[in-house]
Design an enzyme around this catalytic site. Structure first.
Site, PDB file in Angstrom:
ATOM      1  N   ASP A 171     -28.336 -40.754  -2.365  1.00 24.13           N
ATOM      2  CA  ASP A 171     -29.269 -39.798  -1.775  1.00 24.13           C
ATOM      3  C   ASP A 171     -30.712 -40.170  -2.110  1.00 24.13           C
ATOM      4  OD1 ASP A 171     -27.108 -38.405  -0.835  1.00 24.13           O
ATOM      5  OD2 ASP A 171     -27.148 -36.869  -2.400  1.00 24.13           O
ATOM      6  N   ASP A 173     -33.152 -38.764  -3.456  1.00 17.85           N
ATOM      7  CA  ASP A 173     -33.713 -37.762  -4.364  1.00 17.85           C
ATOM      8  C   ASP A 173     -33.629 -38.274  -5.792  1.00 17.85           C
ATOM      9  OD1 ASP A 173     -31.037 -37.589  -5.020  1.00 17.85           O
ATOM     10  OD2 ASP A 173     -30.736 -35.600  -4.155  1.00 17.85           O
ATOM     11  N   ASP A 175     -31.566 -37.472  -8.254  1.00 20.23           N
ATOM     12  CA  ASP A 175     -30.207 -37.817  -8.677  1.00 20.23           C
ATOM     13  C   ASP A 175     -29.768 -39.154  -8.085  1.00 20.23           C
ATOM     14  OD1 ASP A 175     -29.906 -35.548 -10.197  1.00 20.23           O
ATOM     15  OD2 ASP A 175     -29.029 -34.366  -8.566  1.00 20.23           O
TER      16      ASP A 175
END
Length: 306
Positions: A171, A173, A175
């Site tokens: 992803d 982002d 994380d």
């Protein structure tokens, strides 16, 4: 025994086996005496011996993980691997995908002729703080080792690599970036030739889908999003993707997996070295560099993920 004359006289009276026995006895007595007087040194020797033993056991496990008759008859391939049809490694790609949801979309959206999908299982191990035997037995890393087929550490054999491109698709982002760094650190520490040979890539999924009527465009940053909105004019819908799992198979193929339209970044050895250095500083055992980094950079944080 260090005196030449004494050694000569001893050899004249004793056979070679008896001399070895005598030497062993003297060494054993001296070693016992030394260890009794230096317990810290004894502890260090014991730790080194245990570490060597674990490394040998880990090497044995690595051999077992990747041992198979040939590429077509692989019985040790991980269960969640959706393999491709092509068998020439220079033509194949393996996507390491974050989570089962994104893995399902990637599986449905891929070109199964040459693209394989492996959803990551559980949390990727922080190899920076882990013993080698823990690395080789970790449930999040075993499927990767098995799928690649080229071994690990001292057992690594690039000629057995099953995929020409290994693409980390996480992803867009915090994380996802963390998972990417964990995987890069793993490859750098234990499968370095993959990076040196240009086999490791990072996929770059979009952050936004911008739609006006039936026209859809994708943006990979806030700046690009604003530029596209300005170019397309009014009546715009802008959707931010929270993760790859929110994309349907067609969108994932079009934006991130289609060789003609995707953006993937080849990882160079300098990139992996920089990632490893940052990871060592932020996730290693030495607290002081981590504290200094936080003090120097805390004021620059805009999006804090807690």
């Amino acid at each position: 025994l260090e005196d030449a004359q004494f050694e000569s006289q001893t050899k004249a009276k004793l056979g070679n086996s008896e001399i070895r026995t005598l030497v062993d006895a003297v060494v054993s007595e001296k070693l016992t005496e030394f260890l009794e007087e230096n317990p810290a040194a004894g502890k260090l020797i014991l730790e080194k011996a245990l570490s060597a033993s674990r490394a040998r056991e880990a090497a044995r496990k690595a051999r077992e993980l990747t041992r198979r008759k040939n590429v077509l008859e692989g019985s040790t391939l991980p269960g969640k691997l959706s393999d491709c049809q092509e068998r020439k490694s220079e033509l194949t790609e393996l996507y390491l995908v974050e989570g089962d949801s994104a893995g399902g979309s990637a599986k449905d959206g891929r070109d199964s002729r040459f693209q394989a999908i492996l959803p990551l299982r559980g949390k990727v191990l922080n190899v920076e703080k882990s013993r080698v035997d823990k690395v080789y037995s970790n449930q999040s890393l075993i499927p990767i080792i098995q799928a690649l087929g080229c071994g690990i550490g001292d057992e690594f054999d690039i000629t057995k690599l099953r995929y020409g491109k290994i693409i980390i698709m996480a992803d867009a982002d915090v994380d996802g970036a963390h998972i990417g760094i964990l995987l890069l650190t793993f490859f750098y520490r234990h499968m370095k030739p993959l990076i040196e040979g240009g086999h490791i890539y990072m996929a770059k999924p979009p952050l936004y889908k911008i739609r006006r009527g039936k026209v859809e465009r994708y943006a990979f940053s806030d700046v690009e999003r604003d530029a596209i909105i300005a170019d397309m004019g009014g009546n715009i819908e802008a959707e931010r993707y929270k993760g790859l799992g929110e994309m349907d198979p067609e969108q994932l193929w079009e934006t991130t997996m289609n060789p003609e339209t995707r953006t993937i970044l080849r990882v160079e050895i300098g990139d992996a070295l920089a990632a490893d250095e940052v990871f060592s500083r932020l996730m290693g055992d030495d607290v002081e560099p981590r504290r200094q980094f936080i003090e120097q950079n805390a004021r620059f944080v805009e999006n804090l993920d807690v």
